[in-house]
Design an enzyme around this catalytic site. Structure first.
Site, PDB file in Angstrom:
ATOM      1  CE1 TYR A 157      49.479  47.596 -65.846  1.00  0.00           C
ATOM      2  CE2 TYR A 157      50.740  48.983 -67.335  1.00  0.00           C
ATOM      3  CZ  TYR A 157      50.666  47.900 -66.478  1.00  0.00           C
ATOM      4  OH  TYR A 157      51.780  47.120 -66.255  1.00  0.00           O
TER       5      TYR A 157
ATOM      6  CG  HIS B 205      55.876  47.203 -63.435  1.00  0.00           C
ATOM      7  ND1 HIS B 205      55.561  47.989 -64.510  1.00  0.00           N
ATOM      8  CD2 HIS B 205      55.514  45.939 -63.762  1.00  0.00           C
ATOM      9  CE1 HIS B 205      55.034  47.227 -65.461  1.00  0.00           C
ATOM     10  NE2 HIS B 205      54.990  45.995 -65.037  1.00  0.00           N
TER      11      HIS B 205
ATOM     12  CG  HIS C   7      52.071  38.684 -63.837  1.00  0.00           C
ATOM     13  ND1 HIS C   7      52.191  39.419 -62.682  1.00  0.00           N
ATOM     14  CD2 HIS C   7      52.105  39.588 -64.860  1.00  0.00           C
ATOM     15  CE1 HIS C   7      52.284  40.703 -62.985  1.00  0.00           C
ATOM     16  NE2 HIS C   7      52.238  40.835 -64.304  1.00  0.00           N
ATOM     17  CD  GLU C   8      52.568  39.550 -68.443  1.00  0.00           C
ATOM     18  OE1 GLU C   8      51.660  40.239 -68.949  1.00  0.00           O
ATOM     19  OE2 GLU C   8      53.486  40.047 -67.773  1.00  0.00           O
TER      20      GLU C   8
ATOM     21  CD  GLU D 223      51.967  44.915 -63.709  1.00  0.00           C
ATOM     22  OE1 GLU D 223      52.540  43.892 -63.273  1.00  0.00           O
ATOM     23  OE2 GLU D 223      51.689  45.071 -64.908  1.00  0.00           O
TER      24      GLU D 223
ATOM     25  CG  ASP E 153      56.493  51.415 -63.889  1.00  0.00           C
ATOM     26  OD1 ASP E 153      56.090  50.679 -64.806  1.00  0.00           O
ATOM     27  OD2 ASP E 153      56.520  51.063 -62.692  1.00  0.00           O
TER      28      ASP E 153
ATOM     29  CG  HIS F 117      48.167  41.905 -66.800  1.00  0.00           C
ATOM     30  ND1 HIS F 117      47.869  42.922 -65.909  1.00  0.00           N
ATOM     31  CD2 HIS F 117      49.510  41.704 -66.709  1.00  0.00           C
ATOM     32  CE1 HIS F 117      48.986  43.325 -65.309  1.00  0.00           C
ATOM     33  NE2 HIS F 117      49.991  42.601 -65.769  1.00  0.00           N
TER      34      HIS F 117
END
Length: 356
Positions: free
Chosen positions: A190, A276, A175-176, A199, A271, A179
């Site tokens: 973002y 998210h 996942h990271e 995300e 957020d 990015h």
């Protein structure tokens, strides 16, 4: 030439989870965990003044071999830390579990994108994968998060009560790292819906890497993100199958607040505009698409989403969910033909998520 936008810190634990935990302060024995909200805020403030630099090392012509370096931050807020391993060195002498996990997860992620999509690392030009384990923003308190800082991966160890080590789930690592790919491709802004898409793409390819590495077809996957991170047999960070059900009656987090459909879309300033929270909506659209197509999700649904992500004309930086719907349908037509089952599956996915 690739251009990378300097996004805010993109971390796996969202503010709504960190906020819940910050309100449930408890004694953890010898040390009290860092307040993730405060720690992440400090990290973001540092990023305003210190832009991370992706290694200038690039592959030469025809050089498409993986390059990776792993560092140990030594429970300090110092990056990258001390180098403990690099590509080509033996693995036999390694004893640190976190180091071995990021090597394994990073390798699977690199191999997935190379073998499935013929992509050469995050930038498609051989940039090395850099990981730092055992990071603490506050050296006296444990850190419960993992994040992509624009140039490398950073992992905290968790508190052992709510969170396990953030290296313990391959889909978190993938996942990271995704990015990073997003920043080199669609570079989705973002915040708001484009941030939620950012995300969501990270979740999509995080779960696809996990399914690919474990040879799990779509219909046999749990579709849970971070099920090894949030401690407890019935808990995960997010569910792509049924957003809003990843955890229920958690002793500190209560219930998963993610929406699955547009009628439950959450408008908020925190957020980054709910990136998210609302990522559950496009996540659900992808899940439905993949289930409709059956087989291995990376072969058709994943191919459509990857083609969309890597076409800046199809997916603009400030894309909305509706834009993503149009783009993925168009890519399905280009890849598989008009009025095919693939196109119908994509349409059903977005319809189920109530995105028009």
């Amino acid at each position: 030439m690739c251009h990378q936008h300097f996004n805010p810190m993109q971390c796996i634990i969202p503010p709504y989870i960190a906020e819940k935990l910050s309100k449930k302060t408890q004694n953890r024995g010898e040390e009290i965990p860092d307040d993730n909200l405060a720690a992440d805020k400090r990290i973001r403030e540092k990023r305003k003044n210190t832009k991370p630099v992706i290694s200038a090392v690039r592959s030469g012509p025809g050089d498409d071999k993986m390059k990776m370096k792993v560092f140990d931050a030594g429970q300090l807020p110092i990056l990258p830390g001390d180098q403990v391993w690099q590509q080509g060195e033996p693995l036999d002498a390694l004893t640190d579990k976190s180091v071995k996990e990021v090597i394994s997860g990073g390798t699977d992620t690199w191999n997935f994108f190379k073998k499935v999509f013929k992509r050469n690392s995050l930038d498609n030009n051989g940039v090395p994968l850099v990981h730092s384990v055992h990071f603490r923003e506050n050296p006296t308190k444990v850190y419960g998060n993992a994040f992509w800082n624009g140039g490398q991966m950073i992992y905290g160890d968790g508190d052992g009560i709510n969170f396990a080590s953030f290296t313990s789930d391959i889909d978190i690592i993938a996942h990271e790292l995704t990015h990073g790919i997003v920043s080199f491709e669609a570079d989705l802004e973002y915040k708001d819906q484009s941030g939620a898409l950012n995300e969501s793409f990270a979740d999509v390819f995080g779960i696809l890497v996990k399914q690919w590495a474990t040879k799990t077809p779509a219909k046999k996957s749990s579709w849970l993100i971070g099920e090894n991170i949030l401690i407890g047999d019935n808990y995960a960070l997010r569910s792509m199958k049924a957003p809003g059900t990843a955890y229920t009656n958690h002793p500190f987090l209560d219930n998963d607040p993610q929406p699955a459909v547009m009628s439950d879309f959450i408008k908020m300033k925190d957020d980054d505009g709910g990136v998210h929270f609302n990522s559950g909506i496009p996540n659900h659209a992808f899940y439905v698409t993949a289930i409709e197509l059956g087989g291995n999700a990376w072969e058709k649904a994943g191919r459509i989403w990857y083609a969309t992500l890597t076409d800046r004309q199809a997916l603009k930086k400030k894309a909305t969910f509706s834009d993503a719907r149009k783009a993925t349908i168009q890519k399905a037509i280009e890849l598989f033909g008009d009025k095919t089952k693939e196109v119908k599956a994509v349409i059903k996915g977005w319809d189920e998520a109530e995105v028009k």
